[in-house]
Design a protein around this motif. Sequence first.
Motif, PDB file in Angstrom:
ATOM      1  N   UNK A 162       6.070   6.131   7.494  1.00 22.41           N
ATOM      2  CA  UNK A 162       6.284   6.630   8.572  1.00 22.41           C
ATOM      3  C   UNK A 162       6.282   5.495   9.668  1.00 22.41           C
ATOM      4  N   UNK A 163       5.042   4.520   8.906  1.00 22.28           N
ATOM      5  CA  UNK A 163       4.937   3.533  11.295  1.00 22.28           C
ATOM      6  C   UNK A 163       6.316   1.629  10.265  1.00 22.28           C
ATOM      7  N   UNK A 164       6.085   2.082   9.229  1.00 21.68           N
ATOM      8  CA  UNK A 164       7.219   1.301   8.861  1.00 21.68           C
ATOM      9  C   UNK A 164       8.381   1.099   8.814  1.00 21.68           C
TER      10      UNK A 164
ATOM     11  N   UNK B 228      -1.823   7.794   2.310  1.00 18.99           N
ATOM     12  CA  UNK B 228      -1.943   6.398   2.915  1.00 18.99           C
ATOM     13  C   UNK B 228      -0.413   6.289   3.096  1.00 18.99           C
ATOM     14  N   UNK B 229      -0.132   6.028   1.958  1.00 17.85           N
ATOM     15  CA  UNK B 229       1.855   5.378   1.398  1.00 17.85           C
ATOM     16  C   UNK B 229       2.747   6.489   2.503  1.00 17.85           C
TER      17      UNK B 229
ATOM     18  N   UNK C 104       0.981  -1.114  -0.017  1.00 18.44           N
ATOM     19  CA  UNK C 104       0.241  -0.272   0.042  1.00 18.44           C
ATOM     20  C   UNK C 104       1.099   1.160   0.327  1.00 18.44           C
ATOM     21  N   UNK C 105       1.892   1.095   0.064  1.00 22.39           N
ATOM     22  CA  UNK C 105       3.218   2.285   0.246  1.00 22.39           C
ATOM     23  C   UNK C 105       2.596   3.380  -1.308  1.00 22.39           C
ATOM     24  N   UNK C 106       2.370   2.526  -2.832  1.00 25.14           N
ATOM     25  CA  UNK C 106       2.060   3.462  -3.236  1.00 25.14           C
ATOM     26  C   UNK C 106       1.334   4.042  -3.078  1.00 25.14           C
ATOM     27  N   UNK C 107       0.102   4.486  -3.001  1.00 27.20           N
ATOM     28  CA  UNK C 107      -0.561   5.157  -2.503  1.00 27.20           C
ATOM     29  C   UNK C 107      -0.113   6.327  -1.510  1.00 27.20           C
TER      30      UNK C 107
END
Length: 97
Positions: free
Chosen positions: A88-90, A82-83, A76-79
């Motif tokens: 940041x969470x990752x 939200x990405x 989902x990082x590509x959005x």
Amino acid sequence: MSRKNKGTKDIDKIDVLSRKMDNIRIAEYIEMLSNPKKLILMNFVMGLIRGIGMGLGFTVLTALFVGALVYLMRGWVNLPYIGKIIAELLEVIETYR
């Protein structure tokens, strides 16, 4: 000796054996209750084993959950918005590994 008598004798032997086994269990239970130190030690060890098992199980389940979450989030990082949040969470997750 007829077949009927032989079957009855076998059933009687099984019944006697069953009663003896029940008596042995009752004797072991009474012996355990009469020795409080042994009872406390056995309960302590069993509690310790259960606690370690639950801790290991919870750790494995949490690791699987976080791993699956990271795997899903990488897709989902590509959005756009939200990405950014997921990236940041990752980063936070990677920092604490």
